[in-house]
Design a protein around this motif. Structure first.
Motif, PDB file in Angstrom:
ATOM      1  N   HIS A 240       4.901   2.247  12.069  1.00  0.00           N
ATOM      2  CA  HIS A 240       4.155   1.346  11.200  1.00  0.00           C
ATOM      3  C   HIS A 240       4.351   1.641   9.712  1.00  0.00           C
ATOM      4  O   HIS A 240       4.071   0.795   8.867  1.00  0.00           O
ATOM      5  N   SER A 241       4.811   2.844   9.401  1.00  0.00           N
ATOM      6  CA  SER A 241       5.015   3.215   8.001  1.00  0.00           C
ATOM      7  C   SER A 241       6.096   4.278   7.902  1.00  0.00           C
ATOM      8  O   SER A 241       6.449   4.914   8.904  1.00  0.00           O
ATOM      9  N   THR A 242       6.623   4.456   6.691  1.00  0.00           N
ATOM     10  CA  THR A 242       7.574   5.533   6.426  1.00  0.00           C
ATOM     11  C   THR A 242       6.791   6.717   5.883  1.00  0.00           C
ATOM     12  O   THR A 242       6.095   6.604   4.873  1.00  0.00           O
TER      13      THR A 242
ATOM     14  N   GLN B  15       1.138  17.861   1.603  1.00  0.00           N
ATOM     15  CA  GLN B  15       0.760  16.468   1.405  1.00  0.00           C
ATOM     16  C   GLN B  15       1.782  15.560   2.081  1.00  0.00           C
ATOM     17  O   GLN B  15       2.951  15.915   2.232  1.00  0.00           O
ATOM     18  N   GLN B  16       1.307  14.380   2.446  1.00  0.00           N
ATOM     19  CA  GLN B  16       2.171  13.393   3.089  1.00  0.00           C
ATOM     20  C   GLN B  16       1.941  12.025   2.457  1.00  0.00           C
ATOM     21  O   GLN B  16       0.796  11.619   2.233  1.00  0.00           O
ATOM     22  N   SER B  17       3.034  11.338   2.171  1.00  0.00           N
ATOM     23  CA  SER B  17       2.936   9.959   1.699  1.00  0.00           C
ATOM     24  C   SER B  17       3.251   9.024   2.855  1.00  0.00           C
ATOM     25  O   SER B  17       4.122   9.305   3.678  1.00  0.00           O
ATOM     26  N   SER B  18       2.521   7.915   2.918  1.00  0.00           N
ATOM     27  CA  SER B  18       2.762   6.866   3.912  1.00  0.00           C
ATOM     28  C   SER B  18       3.025   5.575   3.162  1.00  0.00           C
ATOM     29  O   SER B  18       2.183   5.123   2.375  1.00  0.00           O
ATOM     30  N   LEU B  19       4.197   5.001   3.393  1.00  0.00           N
ATOM     31  CA  LEU B  19       4.593   3.775   2.714  1.00  0.00           C
ATOM     32  C   LEU B  19       4.615   2.629   3.698  1.00  0.00           C
ATOM     33  O   LEU B  19       5.287   2.681   4.725  1.00  0.00           O
ATOM     34  N   ASN B  20       3.847   1.580   3.384  1.00  0.00           N
ATOM     35  CA  ASN B  20       3.907   0.357   4.181  1.00  0.00           C
ATOM     36  C   ASN B  20       3.911  -0.835   3.233  1.00  0.00           C
ATOM     37  O   ASN B  20       4.161  -0.671   2.033  1.00  0.00           O
TER      38      ASN B  20
END
Length: 385
Positions: free
Chosen positions: A267-269, A289-294
């Protein structure tokens, strides 16, 4: 019966505090598996807890008692596995008492009233073996070389490609100028491989992934392109930053180890920073930390990085994950098709299992929760409730 109950109560108390010998655990298991009255067993739980466990009075309702019984059953089943790395429902808990505390506090996640499946057997005509080291490298001219599954990785420089142990590849991969252009290394479903890039950066490729890179980094940056999932250990060079393009984003190294999950069916990168610093588009990540790109932008949150890089260490780890997410991981690594039959469980699952295990050994602890069933048919896994 009273004498038998007293003995079970002692075994339970020692079990909850990790004091039983292996023989005593087997004795407890024998009582549990031969009992035809779960309610009678569960009545023994409150008095089996030691004062140190600090269980509040009336803290155990029927559902939580059933969950504790399920936990004992599952824990025994998983400990009985002959796999080199033990299957666990709660990989970070040092004591069974901690698992019980989670259940009592309501942190243990489940849907409805879970019932232990004491006769869990994965219906299958044939088991499915795990993935392995396998990949294909495609050179700028279009020729391809199938990499050896007896090796774990390759090393790239401007004039040749070798395996990480120094041995040579089959085919002509050592001509001067051969790598002038973009080279691609691709892992299939059920495959993994490592590559050391010309600058010394090390990349671990997960299954069903592709990395495109030049044979020699020129100009003011080192740019590669990723599809799928990879873990990067970057050799930092402030004068020539390392950049990874993936779906909708560019990650720039600032002295970094990070993981990128950019599968098309997710659902996201997700970009997870383990060490150093990294910039995802214009957002700076710090360690853990984690980034979620949608489609709506980038969200950043603090995470346990071990959950997201476990695959690199040959483990599946899932924590409060739904069955579809878990089955996507299984599908890619075992190169199987997942078929869903009817309504699916809404519960989440937590646990870990070696990626070296056959697929039945991964599915069995999930099925033993009583929340989901599996049937293996050829290269398909049928999932039902």
């Amino acid at each position: 019966m009273q004498k038998s109950n007293a003995r079970i109560q002692v075994l339970l108390q020692n079990y909850f505090n990790n004091l039983n010998t292996e023989t005593e655990n087997e004795e407890l298991w024998s009582h549990i598996i031969t009992s035809h009255n779960d309610q009678e067993l569960m009545q023994l739980f409150p008095d089996a807890f030691s004062d140190e466990m600090d269980v509040p009075e009336n803290a155990l309702d029927a559902t939580k008692k059933q969950t504790i019984l399920n936990y004992i059953y599952n824990h025994h089943l998983l400990q009985a596995s002959h796999q080199p790395k033990t299957l666990r429902l709660l990989p970070k808990l040092a004591a069974i008492a901690a698992a019980v505390a989670l259940i009592i506090s309501g942190v243990w996640f489940y849907a409805g009233n879970p019932v232990a499946n004491r006769n869990s057997k994965i219906a299958n005509q044939n088991d499915i073996k795990p993935g392995k080291n396998t990949a294909t490298i495609t050179l700028p001219g279009g020729s391809s070389v199938q990499l050896s599954d007896a090796k774990s990785g390759v090393v790239i420089d401007a004039s040749k490609i070798t395996y990480s142990d120094g041995s040579t590849l089959e085919g002509d991969t050592s001509s001067p100028g051969l790598l002038n252009g973009m080279t691609t290394i691709t892992t299939p479903r059920g495959g993994t491989y490592q590559v050391v890039l010309p600058d010394g950066t090390k990349v671990f490729l997960n299954a069903d992934s592709k990395l495109e890179f030049p044979g020699k980094f020129l100009g003011g940056e080192r740019r590669v392109k990723l599809t799928g999932e990879a873990y990067f250990v970057v050799v930092h060079n402030s004068k020539m930053p390392f950049k990874v393009e993936s779906t909708g984003q560019t990650v720039e190294d600032i002295g970094t180890e990070f993981n990128i999950n950019a599968y098309a069916d997710e659902h996201s990168t997700k970009t997870t920073l383990v060490e150093g610093s990294a910039k995802v588009n214009e957002v700076i990540l710090k360690p853990n930390q984690q980034s979620s790109l949608n489609g709506t932008g980038i969200k950043v949150e603090n995470v346990d990085t071990e959950l997201f890089i476990a695959w690199k260490n040959n483990q599946f780890v899932f924590e409060q994950d739904d069955i579809r997410y878990i089955m996507r991981m299984i599908s890619r690594w075992y190169n199987v098709e997942i078929v869903y039959l009817g309504e699916l469980p809404v519960t989440t699952f937590s646990g870990s299992v070696s990626r070296f295990a056959n697929v039945s050994e991964v599915l069995r602890p999930l099925e033993s929760t009583g929340q989901v069933k599996f049937k293996i048919e050829g290269t398909k896994i049928l999932v039902s409730r």
